[in-house]
Design a protein around this motif. Structure first.
Motif, PDB file in Angstrom:
ATOM      1  N   HIS A   1      -6.803  -0.095   9.680  1.00 41.04           N
ATOM      2  CA  HIS A   1      -7.137   1.280   8.987  1.00 41.04           C
ATOM      3  C   HIS A   1      -5.923   2.046   8.551  1.00 41.04           C
ATOM      4  O   HIS A   1      -6.288   2.580   7.296  1.00 41.04           O
ATOM      5  CB  HIS A   1      -7.708   2.269  10.289  1.00 41.04           C
ATOM      6  CG  HIS A   1      -8.916   1.703  10.763  1.00 41.04           C
ATOM      7  ND1 HIS A   1      -8.956   0.549  11.836  1.00 41.04           N
ATOM      8  CD2 HIS A   1     -10.182   2.030  10.617  1.00 41.04           C
ATOM      9  CE1 HIS A   1     -10.308   0.347  12.215  1.00 41.04           C
ATOM     10  NE2 HIS A   1     -10.918   1.092  11.478  1.00 41.04           N
ATOM     11  N   LEU A   2      -4.784   2.041   9.133  1.00 44.54           N
ATOM     12  CA  LEU A   2      -3.452   2.651   8.379  1.00 44.54           C
ATOM     13  C   LEU A   2      -3.411   1.853   7.150  1.00 44.54           C
ATOM     14  O   LEU A   2      -2.710   2.505   6.190  1.00 44.54           O
ATOM     15  CB  LEU A   2      -2.371   2.700   9.232  1.00 44.54           C
ATOM     16  CG  LEU A   2      -2.583   3.529  10.685  1.00 44.54           C
ATOM     17  CD1 LEU A   2      -1.214   3.488  11.668  1.00 44.54           C
ATOM     18  CD2 LEU A   2      -2.993   5.172  10.441  1.00 44.54           C
ATOM     19  N   SER A   3      -3.516   0.444   7.250  1.00 38.08           N
ATOM     20  CA  SER A   3      -3.115  -0.147   5.968  1.00 38.08           C
ATOM     21  C   SER A   3      -3.829   0.187   4.576  1.00 38.08           C
ATOM     22  O   SER A   3      -3.393   0.609   3.537  1.00 38.08           O
ATOM     23  CB  SER A   3      -3.303  -1.659   6.405  1.00 38.08           C
ATOM     24  OG  SER A   3      -2.162  -2.049   7.139  1.00 38.08           O
ATOM     25  N   LEU A   4      -5.266   0.174   4.949  1.00 38.52           N
ATOM     26  CA  LEU A   4      -6.253   0.465   4.146  1.00 38.52           C
ATOM     27  C   LEU A   4      -5.821   1.839   3.432  1.00 38.52           C
ATOM     28  O   LEU A   4      -6.180   2.376   2.413  1.00 38.52           O
ATOM     29  CB  LEU A   4      -7.712   0.435   4.315  1.00 38.52           C
ATOM     30  CG  LEU A   4      -7.903  -1.121   4.569  1.00 38.52           C
ATOM     31  CD1 LEU A   4      -9.308  -1.122   4.857  1.00 38.52           C
ATOM     32  CD2 LEU A   4      -7.543  -1.971   3.051  1.00 38.52           C
ATOM     33  N   ALA A   5      -5.854   2.776   4.364  1.00 36.95           N
ATOM     34  CA  ALA A   5      -5.507   4.445   4.150  1.00 36.95           C
ATOM     35  C   ALA A   5      -4.160   4.609   3.162  1.00 36.95           C
ATOM     36  O   ALA A   5      -4.250   5.353   2.426  1.00 36.95           O
ATOM     37  CB  ALA A   5      -5.181   5.059   5.479  1.00 36.95           C
TER      38      ALA A   5
END
Length: 821
Positions: free
Chosen positions: A729-733
């Motif tokens: 989730h942090l990566s895509l954010a």
């Protein structure tokens, strides 16, 4: 999603049904208890029937049909007042059944003959049950359309097709000596009758229905009702051209039935009684399992209605709803197009039965007006929970580790699903080497948040059906998200992309991992590669195929699309590529995919690890992510015509240029360990230089034109540097935030690199060669600070700095990462 499949829903609602297996309706004064409409139980067991899920659901359905209170008493009062003919007409009209095949061998008090049913259905045919005394039935003039056997709950399906006549005669003597009422249960006699029946059926071109699975007399031995016992019969060359249909979805052996239908041309399937007698989850999963392997041309509908017309109505109504859910999911996962799904529905509900039973009718000529329609509110629950079942609430921390708390299902339903569970602030400050917060994360053991389950992500755990899992959101209090919550961070950034540009980012991950086995060498345990084959090795895949035969169905049961899987370059390394979907769903899917792969591997005695660089002397493992943008459901990444120099739309180029510009900073999130930078090296297809290229797997960003894409046009781009230790989730954010900056500033791409970047290294900028370099780049990147939030970025960089410090002092500790990722 419902609007997307409106056409499928309407087609299923309107199709006329051929009910290929049912039984006689009885008079109102029959001794058959009306409560038996809702349960297969008999005798004293009926007193518990009202407490089953299917009973409660079906009772509500009938009450709604008749407009009565939801109680047996109210419904029975309505039946008596209306009269049998009246409510039977209503049930069949609402069900939309145009043809009915009746097995009248079921013993029911005061049952109406087959002719009586013609008042309600245009076509009625007869199915002859061979275990009954058939002579009197054969003298009648009503045409027989099929034969049927209930050997499954007499002597079992392990049929001896070479049983001798002498053995059968001895069996007949045994049956007659047992006295009346006669009940044929001798195996030799049943096997002999069934073998002769198949020979007669083949000569007269009649199909044979075979009862399989659970439903039937209570003395049924479930072990002998498994359709796999029929393989000897199916292999017998005398019956190679028979037409055989396995009834009741063979529940709970639906997968076995699906397999038989896929490999034996004479085997067809029918899911009557499994729908509607099971829970919603049971109905949906059973039909899905049938369609895992079975061609849609070989699956047929029936109600297995009996005694009361309400059983026909419930069977038809639930079948429409269940088939819609199953085919909708097949469309969503890419197995079927919308038109293929509509065609499959028509086959399953009518055309297959017409062809299989060789019925002389055209369902299109029947068009009774009815009000029955799919219930849009019907959802597939994930697990039938009781006091022994558990629910795992999963979160992924800043360092990318997947963690969970488990609670009993009854507590989950009572309070946790609404209020969540307590979680310390420190949970988002933990690095990979310890379960305490990193000092510079500014998160400590003081303070608590609520981990609240997102019920839309709740799924049955495929490898342990008594449990389910759900992803958690981090809240300070109801309705107020915690600023460190990864899932909320991705939602927040996605909202900016949607609000400012009316765009949605889609993503699909490639999961590389090593399969390791535990060995003892010189008295010490160690993990070594499962296999030593090369890239895409057939022998390596063959060795691992038992795992993939569990991994892929498990993922599909979670509605996760698997596009392909193969052996990778490393020793014991494999890859599973997932289909693309909306970014938030893609991140959720990646969490569940890692859970599935690790758990299935563990079940087989192996350890699956996504650690970036398991062996410093071998190739690393990435989690390459493919990205695209859509607007109103259409991919806007490709250029509108071939005039674009790179095959990209201006929107696509600006977004990708923003990602490329911020890539050094992004690495601190998508490559979160010092070990990650052992992987990101030149000549390893991991993207070591800050550049992009067309179909260039050495470039950090690769534009892709997959098979089927118009020539020269780009449909998505791939980031090579992301690995399996990253929080999805942090990566895509952070990737999305970088792309938004590109759109805001209308950034342009440099020229693509069409050679190995290492060969022109002097002209390119090297991406960070260590985690400390990436952290330094992120700390200077104010644009990403503003997008993701200052406090979250402090926690991320604080955790990363602790990783750098610890592994620089303890370099061998990275060997333990296989147990965390």
């Amino acid at each position: 999603m419902e609007m997307e499949f409106k056409e499928l829903k309407e087609a299923i609602d309107q199709v006329e049904l051929v009910d290929a297996h049912a039984h006689n309706i009885v008079s109102l004064d029959s001794s058959f208890p009306f409560i038996g409409t809702f349960s297969e139980a008999t005798g004293d067991a009926l007193s518990f029937a009202p407490h089953s899920l299917s009973f409660k659901r079906n009772l509500k359905e009938i009450a709604q049909l008749y407009g009565t209170e939801v109680s047996l008493e109210a419904i029975e009062k309505h039946r008596q007042a209306s009269g049998l003919h009246s409510f039977t007409s209503k049930c069949f009209k609402e069900a939309g059944i145009s043809a009915l095949l009746i097995d009248d061998g079921l013993k029911l008090d005061k049952k109406h003959d087959i002719e009586w049913h013609r008042d309600f259905v245009p076509f009625v045919g007869r199915v002859l049950r061979v275990e009954t005394l058939a002579e009197q039935i054969l003298d009648e003039e009503i045409k027989i359309v099929a034969l049927k056997t209930v050997a499954a709950y007499r002597s079992g399906l392990d049929i001896d097709t070479h049983v001798t006549k002498e053995a059968a005669e001895n069996g007949l003597v045994e049956v007659l000596q047992a006295g009346k009422p006669v009940r044929i249960g001798n195996k030799s006699l049943i096997d002999y009758i069934l073998t002769l029946t198949l020979e007669v059926a083949e000569r007269h071109d009649l199909p044979l229905q075979i009862h399989t699975g659970y439903f039937g007399d209570r003395d049924l031995d479930l072990r002998l009702a498994n359709p796999l016992h029929l393989r000897t019969l199916l292999e017998d060359k005398r019956f190679a051209k028979s037409r055989i249909v396995l009834l009741h979805a063979s529940y709970p052996f639906s997968k076995e039935a699906s397999y038989l239908s896929s490999v034996y041309p004479q085997v067809y399937l029918d899911f009557g009684l499994a729908v509607p007698k099971l829970s919603v989850h049971g109905m949906v999963s059973s039909v899905k399992e049938l369609l895992d392997l079975a061609p849609t041309k070989k699956v047929m509908f029936s109600t297995d209605g009996y005694a009361s017309p309400e059983t026909y109505y419930l069977g038809a109504k639930k079948a429409r709803e269940v088939i819609y859910l199953v085919l909708r999911d097949a469309c969503a996962s890419g197995d079927l197009s919308l038109m293929e799904a509509i065609d499959a529905a028509k086959d399953i509900f009518s055309r297959n039965s017409i062809a299989f039973y060789k019925l002389n009718l055209d369902v299109n000529s029947f068009s009774p007006q009815r009000r029955i329609s799919l219930a849009p509110q019907m959802k597939e629950p994930d697990v039938q929970e009781d006091s022994s079942s558990f629910v795992r609430i999963i979160w992924v921390d800043t360092s990318g580790q997947q963690r969970c708390r488990a609670v009993q299902a009854n507590r989950f339903n009572r309070s946790v699903k609404k209020n969540g569970i307590g979680l310390t602030h420190a949970s988002m400050g933990m690095p990979s080497f310890t379960d305490g917060p990193a000092e510079e994360s500014k998160l400590t053991g003081v303070g608590e948040i609520r981990l609240v389950p997102d019920l839309s992500t709740k799924r049955t755990i495929p490898w342990t059906k008594q449990e389910s899992m759900v992803l958690g959101d981090m809240l300070l209090k109801p309705g107020e998200a915690w600023e460190y919550c990864p899932r909320e961070t991705l939602r927040r950034v996605a909202k900016v992309l949607k609000d400012e540009f009316d765009l949605v980012m889609n993503a699909g991950f490639e999961n590389e991992f090593y399969l390791l086995k535990n060995v003892v060498r010189e008295g010490k345990e160690e993990y070594v590669p499962f296999d030593f084959g090369p890239y895409c090795s057939t022998s390596s895949y063959d060795a691992a195929s038992p795992l993939f035969h569990e991994i892929v169905p498990a993922l599909e049961s979670l509605n996760i699309t698997v596009e392909q899987f193969h052996a990778e370059s490393g020793k014991g390394q494999f890859e599973v590529s997932l289909g693309h979907t909306v970014a938030s769903h893609a991140a959720d899917n990646l969490v569940y995919t890692r859970e599935v792969i690790r758990s299935v591997a563990r079940k087989h005695g192996f350890l699956a690890t996504f650690v970036p660089k398991y062996d410093l002397c071998d190739i690393g493992s990435g989690s390459h992510v493919h990205l695209s943008l859509s607007k109103n459901g259409e991919n806007v990444f490709p250029a509108s015509d071939k005039s674009s120099a790179h095959g990209l739309s201006s929107i696509g180029e600006e977004f990708m240029a923003g990602v490329l510009f911020h890539l050094p900073s992004i690495l601190a999130v998508i490559a979160p360990l010092p070990n990650s930078y052992d992987r990101i090296q030149p000549n390893t297809w991991s993207g070591a230089f800050q550049c992009w290229g067309k179909e260039n797997r050495e470039a950090a960003i690769r534009t892709a034109s997959p098979p089927g894409a118009p020539e020269g046009l780009v449909t998505n781009f791939e980031i090579k540097s992301c690995d399996g230790a990253a929080n999805p989730h942090l990566s895509l954010a952070i990737i999305m935030a970088a792309g938004i900056d590109g759109l805001r500033r209308h950034l342009q791409l440099p020229e693509p690199i069409d050679t190995n970047p290492a060969d022109v290294a002097a002209t390119l900028k090297r991406l960070p060669e260590s985690l400390s370099e990436a952290v330094e780049a992120l700390e200077k990147d104010q644009v990403l600070h503003e997008s993701l939030g200052q406090k979250l970025l402090v926690a991320i960089t604080g955790v990363r700095k602790s990783e750098v410090e610890y592994y620089s002092k303890n370099p061998d500790a990275c060997k333990q990462l296989i147990h965390r990722y």
